[in-house]
Design a protein around this motif. Structure first.
Motif, mmCIF file in Angstrom:
data_model
loop_
_atom_site.group_PDB
_atom_site.id
_atom_site.type_symbol
_atom_site.label_atom_id
_atom_site.label_comp_id
_atom_site.label_asym_id
_atom_site.label_seq_id
_atom_site.Cartn_x
_atom_site.Cartn_y
_atom_site.Cartn_z
ATOM 1 N N SER A 103 0.811 -1.242 0.000
ATOM 2 C CA SER A 103 0.000 0.000 0.000
ATOM 3 C C SER A 103 0.830 1.272 0.000
ATOM 4 O O SER A 103 0.300 2.365 -0.221
ATOM 5 C CB SER A 103 -0.926 0.014 1.221
ATOM 6 N N GLY A 104 2.125 1.153 0.283
ATOM 7 C CA GLY A 104 2.982 2.340 0.324
ATOM 8 C C GLY A 104 4.442 1.928 0.342
ATOM 9 O O GLY A 104 4.780 0.781 0.680
ATOM 10 N N ILE A 105 5.316 2.868 -0.045
ATOM 11 C CA ILE A 105 6.754 2.592 -0.137
ATOM 12 C C ILE A 105 7.533 3.637 0.642
ATOM 13 O O ILE A 105 7.256 4.839 0.544
ATOM 14 C CB ILE A 105 7.222 2.595 -1.611
ATOM 15 N N ILE A 106 8.522 3.167 1.430
ATOM 16 C CA ILE A 106 9.497 4.060 2.064
ATOM 17 C C ILE A 106 10.874 3.604 1.602
ATOM 18 O O ILE A 106 11.356 2.548 2.003
ATOM 19 C CB ILE A 106 9.395 4.017 3.600
ATOM 20 N N ASP A 115 6.657 3.512 -7.034
ATOM 21 C CA ASP A 115 5.600 3.043 -7.919
ATOM 22 C C ASP A 115 4.532 4.120 -7.999
ATOM 23 O O ASP A 115 4.084 4.631 -6.966
ATOM 24 C CB ASP A 115 5.017 1.727 -7.376
ATOM 25 N N LYS A 116 4.141 4.458 -9.215
ATOM 26 C CA LYS A 116 3.165 5.544 -9.421
ATOM 27 C C LYS A 116 1.787 5.218 -8.852
ATOM 28 O O LYS A 116 0.997 6.115 -8.564
ATOM 29 C CB LYS A 116 3.039 5.864 -10.919
ATOM 30 N N SER A 117 1.491 3.939 -8.693
ATOM 31 C CA SER A 117 0.144 3.541 -8.271
ATOM 32 C C SER A 117 -0.096 3.690 -6.767
ATOM 33 O O SER A 117 -1.238 3.638 -6.314
ATOM 34 C CB SER A 117 -0.123 2.092 -8.682
ATOM 35 N N ILE A 118 0.992 3.850 -5.973
ATOM 36 C CA ILE A 118 0.849 3.970 -4.516
ATOM 37 C C ILE A 118 1.770 5.084 -3.992
ATOM 38 O O ILE A 118 2.739 5.459 -4.657
ATOM 39 C CB ILE A 118 1.189 2.639 -3.802
ATOM 40 N N PRO A 119 1.486 5.640 -2.796
ATOM 41 C CA PRO A 119 2.362 6.687 -2.232
ATOM 42 C C PRO A 119 3.774 6.159 -2.025
ATOM 43 O O PRO A 119 3.968 5.094 -1.433
ATOM 44 C CB PRO A 119 1.692 7.012 -0.890
ATOM 45 N N SER A 120 4.751 6.905 -2.546
ATOM 46 C CA SER A 120 6.159 6.507 -2.443
ATOM 47 C C SER A 120 6.968 7.633 -1.805
ATOM 48 O O SER A 120 6.901 8.776 -2.256
ATOM 49 C CB SER A 120 6.722 6.164 -3.824
ATOM 50 N N SER A 147 12.302 14.262 -6.881
ATOM 51 C CA SER A 147 11.050 14.816 -7.413
ATOM 52 C C SER A 147 10.102 13.734 -7.953
ATOM 53 O O SER A 147 8.915 13.973 -8.131
ATOM 54 C CB SER A 147 11.345 15.837 -8.515
ATOM 55 N N LYS A 148 10.630 12.545 -8.209
ATOM 56 C CA LYS A 148 9.797 11.452 -8.727
ATOM 57 C C LYS A 148 8.987 10.768 -7.613
ATOM 58 O O LYS A 148 8.112 9.950 -7.885
ATOM 59 C CB LYS A 148 10.674 10.424 -9.453
ATOM 60 N N PHE A 149 9.307 11.082 -6.359
ATOM 61 C CA PHE A 149 8.605 10.505 -5.215
ATOM 62 C C PHE A 149 7.537 11.482 -4.720
ATOM 63 O O PHE A 149 7.629 12.690 -4.947
ATOM 64 C CB PHE A 149 9.600 10.199 -4.084
ATOM 65 N N ASP A 150 6.539 10.945 -4.013
ATOM 66 C CA ASP A 150 5.455 11.795 -3.500
ATOM 67 C C ASP A 150 5.925 12.715 -2.382
ATOM 68 O O ASP A 150 5.474 13.852 -2.273
ATOM 69 C CB ASP A 150 4.295 10.917 -3.001
ATOM 70 N N GLU A 151 6.810 12.204 -1.523
ATOM 71 C CA GLU A 151 7.347 13.011 -0.429
ATOM 72 C C GLU A 151 8.818 12.670 -0.219
ATOM 73 O O GLU A 151 9.262 11.555 -0.528
ATOM 74 C CB GLU A 151 6.586 12.760 0.883
#
Length: 347
Positions: A103-106, A115-120, A147-151
């Motif tokens: 569901s998410g990536i750290i 992955d573009k489909s989940i918060p990274s 910049s390619k990551f959400d946060e």
């Protein structure tokens, strides 16, 4: 329970060990961490969390050249292979996200784990990547990856009273940055002193081994008890006693926390994770930066100038230099309460 992929870079042990407070916080907040890495970083986290699922990612195969001044040239030479690995890592991550219901990536400095489909999320203390005359280029390249990551989560304080200095603080840099405060797996304890000096080694070869040999030879002349942790994550822990030096191939978190609290002084590389640990435990330290690694050289010089900890080049170290530590005031801890529930709201 939402499953969160936690993927630290295998470059020394710092990226893996600073993931430990994040993994603990995920568990405390009812998430299920899935650990992904390679090499010693993966082995360390497998020992820390035998109950968690672990997955192996492609290795970046980052090693140092034997000569410090060749490190940058070696990185440039290895970059085509590294780019291929990152591409492969990205495909494997996409497959893991689907097959393991992530569901998410750290990601701690693993460029392809997103992955573009989940918060990274990308964790780094280097918004600016020092590389000598090419600092502007290496920084721009790194910022482009961020910049390619959400946060982007930076493990440091905001403002001027911080640990990473110019590395983690850039005026006018616009991105979704969150400062977490320093991350450490350790707690300060009031324990009776057992060792006069604790030596903690880690980092890529061959420089780790070079320093081990030099220090073991030099510290035969040290007047006091030494605990020497080599930073070699092997299947079994090995302990040896030679005169005043007790040697371990590695220590698990609880053992190392105890040894740090039982030691008067610490001698180590000036890696950023080590610095966060020493700040948390308010230690007095002596730093020997990895030759050719601009980041460690910058941090060691910065804390020497601020009268926090002395430093010297690897080739120059002599046991008597440790006497300089008494002229420095050591690290002080600044309390920082991180709201993990709010932080993990992204997922």
């Amino acid at each position: 329970m939402k499953r969160i992929l936690v993927a630290p870079l295998n470059w020394g042990l710092g990226h893996a060990t600073r993931s430990i407070p994040i993994i603990n916080a995920l568990i405390a907040n009812k998430f299920e961490p899935v650990i992904a890495s390679d090499g010693e970083a993966l082995r360390l986290l497998q020992k820390e969390y035998p109950q968690l699922q672990t997955l192996e990612l492609p290795s970046y195969n980052i090693t140092y050249s034997k000569k410090a001044n060749s490190f940058k040239l070696k990185l440039i030479k290895d970059s085509p292979s590294l780019l291929k690995t990152i591409k492969r890592e990205k495909k494997i991550t996409e497959s893991i996200v689907e097959s393991e219901n992530i569901s998410g990536i750290i990601s701690d400095n693993r460029f392809g784990v997103r992955d573009k489909s989940i918060p990274s999320v990308f964790i780094t203390h280097q918004l600016r990547v020092l590389s000598g005359s090419t600092t502007w280029l290496s920084s721009k390249l790194h910022q482009n990856i961020i910049s390619k990551f959400d946060e982007c989560w930076v493990p440091d304080h905001t403002g001027t009273n911080n640990l990473s200095g110019a590395l983690g603080h850039i005026e006018g840099y616009e991105s979704s940055i969150k400062y977490l405060g320093p991350l450490s797996r350790f707690e300060k304890q009031d324990l009776e002193k057992k060792y006069d000096l604790l030596v903690v080694l880690s980092g890529p070869e061959p420089q780790r081994s070079f320093l081990e040999v030099k220090l073991f030879d030099e510290l035969q002349h040290f007047n006091g008890k030494i605990c020497f942790v080599k930073g070699l994550i092997e299947k079994e822990q090995r302990k040896t006693q030679i005169n005043h030096i007790t040697t371990y191939n590695f220590m698990a978190s609880q053992e190392l926390e105890k040894a740090l609290n039982e030691s008067e002084l610490v001698l180590s590389r000036s890696g950023y994770t080590s610095i966060m640990d020493y700040a948390k435990l308010e230690k007095k330290a002596f730093f020997i930066p990895t030759p050719g690694q601009f980041e460690q050289e910058y941090l060691a010089k910065r804390f020497e100038e601020e009268q926090v900890a002395p430093t010297c080049k690897q080739r120059d170290f002599k046991t008597e230099m440790l006497n300089e530590i008494e002229n420095y005031h050591g690290f002080k801890y600044l309390q920082y309460d991180l709201n993990y529930k709010k932080l993990f709201g992204l997922f």
